[in-house]
Design a protein around this motif. Structure first.
Motif, PDB file in Angstrom:
ATOM      1  N   HIS A 251    -142.267  40.283 -93.218  1.00  0.00           N
ATOM      2  CA  HIS A 251    -143.344  40.480 -94.197  1.00  0.00           C
ATOM      3  C   HIS A 251    -144.281  39.283 -94.249  1.00  0.00           C
ATOM      4  O   HIS A 251    -145.506  39.451 -94.318  1.00  0.00           O
ATOM      5  N   ASP A 252    -143.756  38.065 -94.176  1.00  0.00           N
ATOM      6  CA  ASP A 252    -144.616  36.912 -94.434  1.00  0.00           C
ATOM      7  C   ASP A 252    -145.565  36.612 -93.280  1.00  0.00           C
ATOM      8  O   ASP A 252    -146.757  36.381 -93.494  1.00  0.00           O
ATOM      9  N   THR A 253    -145.058  36.611 -92.049  1.00  0.00           N
ATOM     10  CA  THR A 253    -145.936  36.313 -90.921  1.00  0.00           C
ATOM     11  C   THR A 253    -146.992  37.400 -90.745  1.00  0.00           C
ATOM     12  O   THR A 253    -148.164  37.105 -90.482  1.00  0.00           O
ATOM     13  N   THR A 254    -146.587  38.664 -90.901  1.00  0.00           N
ATOM     14  CA  THR A 254    -147.553  39.761 -90.776  1.00  0.00           C
ATOM     15  C   THR A 254    -148.571  39.717 -91.901  1.00  0.00           C
ATOM     16  O   THR A 254    -149.757  40.004 -91.703  1.00  0.00           O
ATOM     17  N   SER A 255    -148.123  39.345 -93.093  1.00  0.00           N
ATOM     18  CA  SER A 255    -149.034  39.223 -94.228  1.00  0.00           C
ATOM     19  C   SER A 255    -150.100  38.169 -93.966  1.00  0.00           C
ATOM     20  O   SER A 255    -151.297  38.398 -94.180  1.00  0.00           O
ATOM     21  N   SER A 256    -149.687  36.994 -93.493  1.00  0.00           N
ATOM     22  CA  SER A 256    -150.645  35.922 -93.204  1.00  0.00           C
ATOM     23  C   SER A 256    -151.592  36.319 -92.082  1.00  0.00           C
ATOM     24  O   SER A 256    -152.803  36.070 -92.149  1.00  0.00           O
ATOM     25  N   ALA A 257    -151.054  36.940 -91.030  1.00  0.00           N
ATOM     26  CA  ALA A 257    -151.894  37.350 -89.908  1.00  0.00           C
ATOM     27  C   ALA A 257    -152.928  38.384 -90.349  1.00  0.00           C
ATOM     28  O   ALA A 257    -154.087  38.352 -89.906  1.00  0.00           O
ATOM     29  N   THR A 258    -152.534  39.303 -91.237  1.00  0.00           N
ATOM     30  CA  THR A 258    -153.470  40.298 -91.762  1.00  0.00           C
ATOM     31  C   THR A 258    -154.586  39.619 -92.547  1.00  0.00           C
ATOM     32  O   THR A 258    -155.769  39.977 -92.427  1.00  0.00           O
ATOM     33  N   CYS A 259    -154.225  38.633 -93.349  1.00  0.00           N
ATOM     34  CA  CYS A 259    -155.239  37.877 -94.101  1.00  0.00           C
ATOM     35  C   CYS A 259    -156.254  37.249 -93.158  1.00  0.00           C
ATOM     36  O   CYS A 259    -157.466  37.278 -93.419  1.00  0.00           O
TER      37      CYS A 259
END
Length: 465
Positions: A251-259
């Motif tokens: 969740h965290d890496t994908t969340s940051s990459a989406t941002c």
């Protein structure tokens, strides 16, 4: 690092050394003792290949066979074919994400994008790994907040401030929230195992989570024949550890990459226009039917070369992976000039951020140019082989890369034609009466666990296209 803002992530260190000492070359030794282990920093595709594919260095060499076994057990849950079956669930959660964006459109307020993408990716990974709907996009989830608290209080043991590194409260905080998370995951694991033992085929076929596929793989013999869901305590401990890793990393890496790709497209409207044209061509101009089209024809997501290039370029500029490996006595890497770099007794640090921003491999390395990934090999912009390492390469590459790319594509498809985003750093810094901090002109530089500064404050409005 003293030349950068105080909250800038240490991932910038290798690049700053390269800028300050260009004659040093991309591969060098760095001694930070007693604050961190002595390390060999490598920053060329050739050196990366030598330690990640040609001669695989491991974090713990004695766990080599252990890792191979468990990777094989969890691989089916992350296969491309299985990921395509998860598209409807991802689309449904992304529609909730868009509904939350609509609320901010009405409020006309400034909000942090990462708070929204965090809960989006948590809800997605919860269903895919455990078959549980956390529903954290609509209401707080106590267990997931405990998981996120553990992340915030995590220490790598290399923090420059000793008060941060040896905070006496940390063990207590970690112990409490670890108990909450472990209890929850243990109960959910037991529930899924009970379904297998009871032969609840209808529910298992309907959800088919990653942990279900792992139980099936563990319960099969070498020929692939299922021998029955016989699970020992050791397997459960391994699974619980992997579940927590998937929930965190998933969740965290994908969340940051989406941002970051939202942020970069907001800064480059001409590329956003091209992305919208691509989506119109593939899904039609009626944006109200896009979600249904994606669910019924998920293969269309593979027909988005520009959107894929946007995501890859954002991962180049803002890498969310920082792998490290342990050296081996007797093994050395060799550079293009024939120099040998022994790895024994060193932490080997393949610096993705450094190689992604090195002019040796990327023309205009600080510029956002998605076309790098669209041009042919004769074009100067074409990436050097092995220089893009968004998910690493080799047998220990990111097991969840197919899922991460799928999530980011779906968010891009459902949100890009509906909303316009404007980063609000200028507003907030001016209101706070401070000079805007930057890293080489970049306001959304990486902090903490490689997320954008301030969790990416933005304003959102309806797009008029």
């Amino acid at each position: 690092m003293g030349q950068l803002p105080k909250d800038a992530h240490a991932v910038y260190l290798a690049s700053e050394i390269r800028r300050t000492y260009p004659e040093l070359g991309p591969n060098y030794y760095l001694d930070l003792m007693p604050f961190a282990p002595s390390m060999l920093v490598i920053g060329t595709p050739e050196a990366h290949y030598q330690i990640a594919q040609d001669h695989l260095l491991h974090k713990l060499p004695n766990l080599k066979n252990f890792w191979k076994k468990w990777r094989a057990i969890f691989n089916p849950g992350f296969s491309p074919a299985h990921m395509m079956k998860l598209v409807p669930a991802i689309v449904k959660e992304t529609e909730t994400f868009c509904n939350n964006l609509d609320k901010h459109v009405q409020k006309q307020d400034i909000f942090t994008m990462k708070s929204l993408t965090d809960h989006l990716t948590l809800d997605i990974i919860g269903q895919i790994v455990l078959g549980v709907h956390f529903d954290s996009q609509r209401q707080p989830n106590a267990v997931m907040e405990s998981l996120r608290t553990q992340i915030r209080w995590f220490s790598f043991g290399t923090e420059p401030k000793l008060a941060d590194r040896y905070n006496p409260i940390r063990p207590l905080v970690q112990w409490y929230h670890s108990r909450v998370v472990n209890k929850y995951i243990s109960e959910r694991f037991d529930q899924r195992l009970a379904m297998h033992q009871a032969g609840d085929c209808s529910e298992l076929q309907r959800t088919r989570t990653i942990i279900d596929l792992a139980i099936t793989a563990y319960s099969s013999d070498e020929s692939g024949r299922t021998t029955g869901p016989v699970v020992d305590p050791f397997f459960k401990r391994v699974c619980m550890s992997q579940i927590k890793l998937f929930l965190f990393s998933g969740h965290d890496t994908t969340s940051s990459a989406t941002c970051y790709h939202i942020y970069l497209l907001a800064q480059h409207p001409q590329i956003m226009t091209r992305v919208r044209e691509e989506h119109d061509a593939v899904f039609g101009t009626d944006t109200s039917s896009t979600a249904a089209t994606v669910c019924s024809s998920p293969h269309l997501l593979n027909q988005l070369p520009l959107s894929t290039a946007v995501i890859k370029e954002s991962l180049r500029l803002f890498s969310t992976v920082t792998p490290s490996r342990r050296g081996e006595r007797g093994f050395s890497i060799t550079d293009n000039e024939g120099r040998s770099f022994p790895t024994g007794d060193f932490l080997v640090l393949p610096c993705t951020q450094s190689i992604h921003n090195d002019p040796l491999f990327w023309p205009q390395p600080e510029a956002f140019i998605p076309d790098r990934f669209l041009v042919g090999p004769d074009d100067p912009l074409h990436p050097v082989k092995g220089a893009w390492r968004g998910f690493e390469h080799g047998p220990r590459n990111c097991i969840g890369q197919e899922l991460a790319m799928l999530e980011m594509k779906i968010v891009l498809v459902l949100a890009s034609r509906t909303y316009d985003f404007v980063p609000a750093y200028d507003e907030l810094d001016k209101k706070a009466g401070r000079e805007q901090p930057t890293v080489h002109g970049e306001t959304a530089y990486q902090v903490d666990i490689l997320q954008p500064r301030g969790n990416l404050p933005v304003r959102v409005s309806k797009a008029h296209v």
